[in-house]
Design a protein around this motif. Sequence first.
Motif, PDB file in Angstrom:
ATOM      1  N   PRO A   1       0.773  -1.252   0.000  1.00  9.61           N
ATOM      2  CA  PRO A   1       0.000   0.000   0.000  1.00  9.61           C
ATOM      3  C   PRO A   1       0.804   1.303   0.000  1.00  9.61           C
ATOM      4  O   PRO A   1       0.430   2.229  -0.696  1.00  9.61           O
ATOM      5  CB  PRO A   1      -0.859  -0.120   1.258  1.00  9.61           C
ATOM      6  CG  PRO A   1      -0.217  -1.158   2.102  1.00  9.61           C
ATOM      7  CD  PRO A   1       0.489  -2.082   1.175  1.00  9.61           C
TER       8      PRO A   1
ATOM      9  N   TRP B   1      -3.979  -8.396   1.324  1.00 10.94           N
ATOM     10  CA  TRP B   1      -2.759  -7.788   1.867  1.00 10.94           C
ATOM     11  C   TRP B   1      -2.457  -8.328   3.270  1.00 10.94           C
ATOM     12  O   TRP B   1      -1.310  -8.467   3.661  1.00 10.94           O
ATOM     13  CB  TRP B   1      -2.915  -6.263   1.883  1.00 10.94           C
ATOM     14  CG  TRP B   1      -1.876  -5.534   2.689  1.00 10.94           C
ATOM     15  CD1 TRP B   1      -2.074  -4.822   3.819  1.00 10.94           C
ATOM     16  CD2 TRP B   1      -0.465  -5.451   2.407  1.00 10.94           C
ATOM     17  NE1 TRP B   1      -0.891  -4.295   4.272  1.00 10.94           N
ATOM     18  CE2 TRP B   1       0.118  -4.669   3.424  1.00 10.94           C
ATOM     19  CE3 TRP B   1       0.357  -5.977   1.410  1.00 10.94           C
ATOM     20  CZ2 TRP B   1       1.481  -4.379   3.472  1.00 10.94           C
ATOM     21  CZ3 TRP B   1       1.727  -5.695   1.459  1.00 10.94           C
ATOM     22  CH2 TRP B   1       2.270  -4.905   2.480  1.00 10.94           C
TER      23      TRP B   1
ATOM     24  N   ALA C   1      -0.797  -2.605  12.322  1.00 11.64           N
ATOM     25  CA  ALA C   1      -1.469  -1.487  11.648  1.00 11.64           C
ATOM     26  C   ALA C   1      -2.895  -1.883  11.272  1.00 11.64           C
ATOM     27  O   ALA C   1      -3.832  -1.093  11.419  1.00 11.64           O
ATOM     28  CB  ALA C   1      -0.678  -1.063  10.404  1.00 11.64           C
ATOM     29  N   LEU C   2      -3.067  -3.126  10.804  1.00 11.71           N
ATOM     30  CA  LEU C   2      -4.411  -3.574  10.421  1.00 11.71           C
ATOM     31  C   LEU C   2      -5.287  -3.749  11.658  1.00 11.71           C
ATOM     32  O   LEU C   2      -6.458  -3.371  11.660  1.00 11.71           O
ATOM     33  CB  LEU C   2      -4.322  -4.892   9.635  1.00 11.71           C
ATOM     34  CG  LEU C   2      -3.625  -4.820   8.268  1.00 11.71           C
ATOM     35  CD1 LEU C   2      -3.498  -6.215   7.652  1.00 11.71           C
ATOM     36  CD2 LEU C   2      -4.361  -3.891   7.307  1.00 11.71           C
TER      37      LEU C   2
ATOM     38  N   THR D   1      -9.088   0.440  10.561  1.00 11.15           N
ATOM     39  CA  THR D   1     -10.535   0.557  10.344  1.00 11.15           C
ATOM     40  C   THR D   1     -11.186  -0.823  10.492  1.00 11.15           C
ATOM     41  O   THR D   1     -10.495  -1.844  10.441  1.00 11.15           O
ATOM     42  CB  THR D   1     -10.806   1.071   8.921  1.00 11.15           C
ATOM     43  OG1 THR D   1     -10.346   0.071   7.997  1.00 11.15           O
ATOM     44  CG2 THR D   1     -10.074   2.374   8.638  1.00 11.15           C
TER      45      THR D   1
ATOM     46  N   MET E   1     -12.763  -2.438   8.307  1.00 11.29           N
ATOM     47  CA  MET E   1     -12.410  -3.213   7.109  1.00 11.29           C
ATOM     48  C   MET E   1     -11.027  -3.842   7.266  1.00 11.29           C
ATOM     49  O   MET E   1     -10.819  -5.011   6.929  1.00 11.29           O
ATOM     50  CB  MET E   1     -12.447  -2.262   5.893  1.00 11.29           C
ATOM     51  CG  MET E   1     -12.044  -2.848   4.559  1.00 11.29           C
ATOM     52  SD  MET E   1     -10.299  -2.649   4.182  1.00 11.29           S
ATOM     53  CE  MET E   1     -10.203  -0.892   3.837  1.00 11.29           C
ATOM     54  N   GLN E   2     -10.078  -3.080   7.804  1.00  8.83           N
ATOM     55  CA  GLN E   2      -8.718  -3.615   7.978  1.00  8.83           C
ATOM     56  C   GLN E   2      -8.694  -4.741   9.016  1.00  8.83           C
ATOM     57  O   GLN E   2      -8.036  -5.753   8.830  1.00  8.83           O
ATOM     58  CB  GLN E   2      -7.759  -2.486   8.375  1.00  8.83           C
ATOM     59  CG  GLN E   2      -7.462  -1.520   7.243  1.00  8.83           C
ATOM     60  CD  GLN E   2      -6.583  -0.373   7.703  1.00  8.83           C
ATOM     61  OE1 GLN E   2      -6.903   0.313   8.680  1.00  8.83           O
ATOM     62  NE2 GLN E   2      -5.475  -0.152   7.024  1.00  8.83           N
TER      63      GLN E   2
ATOM     64  N   MET F   1     -10.120  -7.869   7.587  1.00  8.71           N
ATOM     65  CA  MET F   1      -9.177  -8.471   6.640  1.00  8.71           C
ATOM     66  C   MET F   1      -8.140  -9.307   7.394  1.00  8.71           C
ATOM     67  O   MET F   1      -7.793 -10.423   6.994  1.00  8.71           O
ATOM     68  CB  MET F   1      -8.484  -7.319   5.882  1.00  8.71           C
ATOM     69  CG  MET F   1      -7.563  -7.709   4.780  1.00  8.71           C
ATOM     70  SD  MET F   1      -6.572  -6.281   4.220  1.00  8.71           S
ATOM     71  CE  MET F   1      -7.592  -5.635   2.948  1.00  8.71           C
TER      72      MET F   1
END
Lengths: 271, 315
Positions: B63, B125, B178-179, B183, B185-186, B189
Amino acid sequence: MQRWTIEEAAANPERSRLVSELLWQLADDDMIIGFRDQEWLGLAPHIEEDVAFGSIGQEEIGHAALYYGLLEQLGYGKADDLASLRTAAERRNSVLVEQPNGAGHYLESPHYDWAWTIVRHYLHDVWETALLGGLTDSVFEPLADAAGKILREKRYHLAHQELWMRTMAAHDPDSRGRLEDAWRRVQAWAGDLADLGPSGADFEAAGLCQSVESIVGRYHVRVSEMAGALGLPAMECETRQNGRCGEHTEALQQALDTLSEVYRLDPTANW
Amino acid sequence: MPEETLTDQEAYFLERVDRGDRIEADDWMPEDYRQQLVRLIAMHAVSEIMGALPEKEWVPRAPTLYRKLAITAKVQDEVGHGQLLIRVAEDLMRPWGKNREDVMDDLFTGRLKYHNVFHMATPTWADAGVIGWLVDGAAVITQGMSLSCSYAPYARALQRIVEEEGFHIQHGESICMALAEGTPMQRAMLQDALNRWWPALLMFFGPPEKSQLSTHQLRNIRYRIRSKTNEELRQRFFSKYVHRIWSLGLTIPDPTLQQDPFTKEWTYQQPDWDEFRRIVSNHGPRSEARLGLRSTTYQEGEWVRRTIALSPAVG
C-alpha cells in the motif's frame, strides 16, 4: 550562488512549479521502473540475479520515495498519495519505463523478456545518471544533495546492466540475437526518455540543472559508445507519446491500478 | 544405524558428533548423514525459493512507499536465503555429480517437497502480514533448533538466516498491528487471514509424534542435525504467539485451545493431517499454479543461465 531551501522554493510559486515539474519526472520514472523490477521478483532466470535485481528495484523505489518526500515538503500532498493516487495523465515518467516486462501478467503466465528488461533498464540508468550528473550543483539544495547520493547507487545499476549487455553480445548467436532484437524494440518507446519536457529550458535558466544540451548530450554519447563497443546499430528513437507531457500508453494505467490496489481501498487508513 | 557394526571411520565420526565437533563440507561423512542433510537442506532451499512467491504477489501492490520498500527487501532476503542454502546443498551433492539444476528439476517433478504454508492462497494484503509475522515466526522456531546442527556450513547459513528472519517477524507484526489498530475493514481483513492461516501454521511443524519418532527424525537426532520433536516445536510456537495474537484483539479459530496452568502444555484441535499430506504432495490450493509459474519462467530463462555459465571473457 544563493541556494534554495525547501522553504524558499515553497514560498515562491514559480520556483515551486519548476522544482515540482522536474521532481515529477524523476519520481515517476523511478516509481514505475521500480514497479516493473518488483514484478520480476522470485522469477528471475538465475537466483543470484533475482537477489541483484531485487536490490535494484528496491533502490529505485527508495529514490522515488525520496523525490515524493520532497514534493510533500513543498506542499503537493502526502507522498503516498502522490505515488498511488495520481492519474495516468498527471504522470511524467517516460513511456519507455511503463512498458511491460513482456507478455502476460506477473501473477499469471508471465512470459517476461530478460533481454528487453536489461536494455530498457540500461537506457533508464544512462538517462538518470546523465540527469543526476547535471543536478549535483542544482540551485535547489535538497535535490543537489540527493543527486550526489543517488549517483553513487546508479553506478552499480549501470555496471550491472552493462555487464549483461556485454555478456549477451559476446556469448552466442542466440543471446546476441535476443540483445539485438531488444535493442531494436526499445527504439519504438525511448524517444521521450532523454527529454526534460516543455519546461527544460526554464529549469536550466533558473539554475535547477546544468545545460539541457549537455545532459542530453552525455546520454547520447554514452549510448553511442555502447552501441559501438557491441557492434549494435546507432539508436534512432521514435516519440509516439511523450510521457513528460502526460501522454501515456495503456500499460501505465495497468501498472497504476496494480500498484495502488491496496492503498485505494482506503487512502485515509493507516497501512 | 546399528552402532555395533560400525567401521572405525563411522565410529570416529559419531564420536566427533557426540562431543559437539562441527563437520565441514570436506570432512569424511557417512553416506547416510550426507543424504539426511541433502534431504533437509534442499527442502529448506526450495521452500525459501517457492516461499518468495506467495508474498511476492503483494510486493507490487503493497500500500505505501514504506511498505513497498520493506516488503521488497523482505522477499529479496528470502530469495537470498534460497541462494545461500542451495549452495550449501550443492557442496554436499558434488560427490554425486549433482548441482542446483538437479534440485530445481526435483522440485518441478515433485520429488522434492516444499513447506505446506507456501502452497496456500494469499488473497489479501493481510496475508502478507500474517506470513511475515507468524509463518516466519514458526520458521525461526524450527531453524533456531538447527543452529546447533552438527553440519557447520548449514549452521553458519542458519545463523544469518535466523538473524534476518528476526527483522521479517517485526515487519510482519508491524503490518498486522497497523491492520489490527485500523478501520473495521482492515481488522476484518486481518481476522479473515488468521482464520485461513491457523491450520496451515499448526501443520508447519509436522504431525505430532505421539511417542513414535520416524526413522528420519531418529537419524537426525542421532546425528545432531535436529534436537526437538515436531510437537515440542509446535508447543513453543503456542507459548510464544498465542498471547500476542490475542493481545491484538484477534480470535484464534480454535475454541478448544488452552494451556494447562501446571504443565504449561497447550491442548488444541488437530488440523486435518490428511489434508496436510495432500498439500505437501503438491495438491494444495496454489501448488500447481505456483510450480507452473516458477517452472515456466525457469525454463524460459534457460538461455540466460547458459549465457553466464559458459560465457567468454567479457571486457
